[in-house]
Design a protein around this motif. Structure first.
Motif, PDB file in Angstrom:
ATOM      1  N   GLU A 189       3.024  -1.250  -2.058  1.00 61.40           N
ATOM      2  CA  GLU A 189       2.069  -0.472  -1.265  1.00 61.40           C
ATOM      3  C   GLU A 189       0.645  -0.637  -1.807  1.00 61.40           C
ATOM      4  O   GLU A 189      -0.305  -0.762  -1.049  1.00 61.40           O
ATOM      5  N   ARG A 190       0.507  -0.680  -3.114  1.00 62.78           N
ATOM      6  CA  ARG A 190      -0.815  -0.846  -3.731  1.00 62.78           C
ATOM      7  C   ARG A 190      -1.439  -2.181  -3.321  1.00 62.78           C
ATOM      8  O   ARG A 190      -2.624  -2.257  -3.037  1.00 62.78           O
ATOM      9  N   ASP A 191      -0.624  -3.233  -3.266  1.00 65.61           N
ATOM     10  CA  ASP A 191      -1.126  -4.544  -2.856  1.00 65.61           C
ATOM     11  C   ASP A 191      -1.623  -4.517  -1.414  1.00 65.61           C
ATOM     12  O   ASP A 191      -2.670  -5.079  -1.096  1.00 65.61           O
TER      13      ASP A 191
ATOM     14  N   ARG B 247      -2.617  -1.853   0.322  1.00 59.05           N
ATOM     15  CA  ARG B 247      -3.830  -1.027   0.414  1.00 59.05           C
ATOM     16  C   ARG B 247      -5.051  -1.798  -0.078  1.00 59.05           C
ATOM     17  O   ARG B 247      -6.122  -1.720   0.512  1.00 59.05           O
ATOM     18  N   ARG B 248      -4.909  -2.534  -1.161  1.00 59.26           N
ATOM     19  CA  ARG B 248      -6.027  -3.308  -1.701  1.00 59.26           C
ATOM     20  C   ARG B 248      -6.466  -4.374  -0.698  1.00 59.26           C
ATOM     21  O   ARG B 248      -7.655  -4.554  -0.452  1.00 59.26           O
TER      22      ARG B 248
END
Length: 68
Positions: free
Chosen positions: A9-11, A13-14
């Motif tokens: 998810e972090r990837d 969002r980035r």
């Protein structure tokens, strides 16, 4: 993309954040170029039309490598 690693998810969002920032920069540059064209290249009038200082306009131009 991601070698041997699960995309999280972090990837996502980035990547989305970077894409939005790129679009914002493009739209801002288009507005600056349009204001300069309407002002006949006069940076003071273009900055005034954009509601920013002349210094801010120069900074925006320098960041985008636009020669006006």
């Amino acid at each position: 993309m991601s070698e041997g690693r699960v995309i999280g998810e972090r990837d996502v969002r980035r990547a989305c954040s970077e894409e939005r920032a790129g679009r914002r920069d493009t739209l801002a540059l288009e507005r600056v170029e349009e204001a300069l064209a309407q002002a006949g290249g006069n940076k003071s009038r273009a900055a005034q039309a954009l509601g920013i200082s002349r210094f801010s306009l120069y900074r925006a131009l320098a960041r985008s490598n636009v020669r006006a």
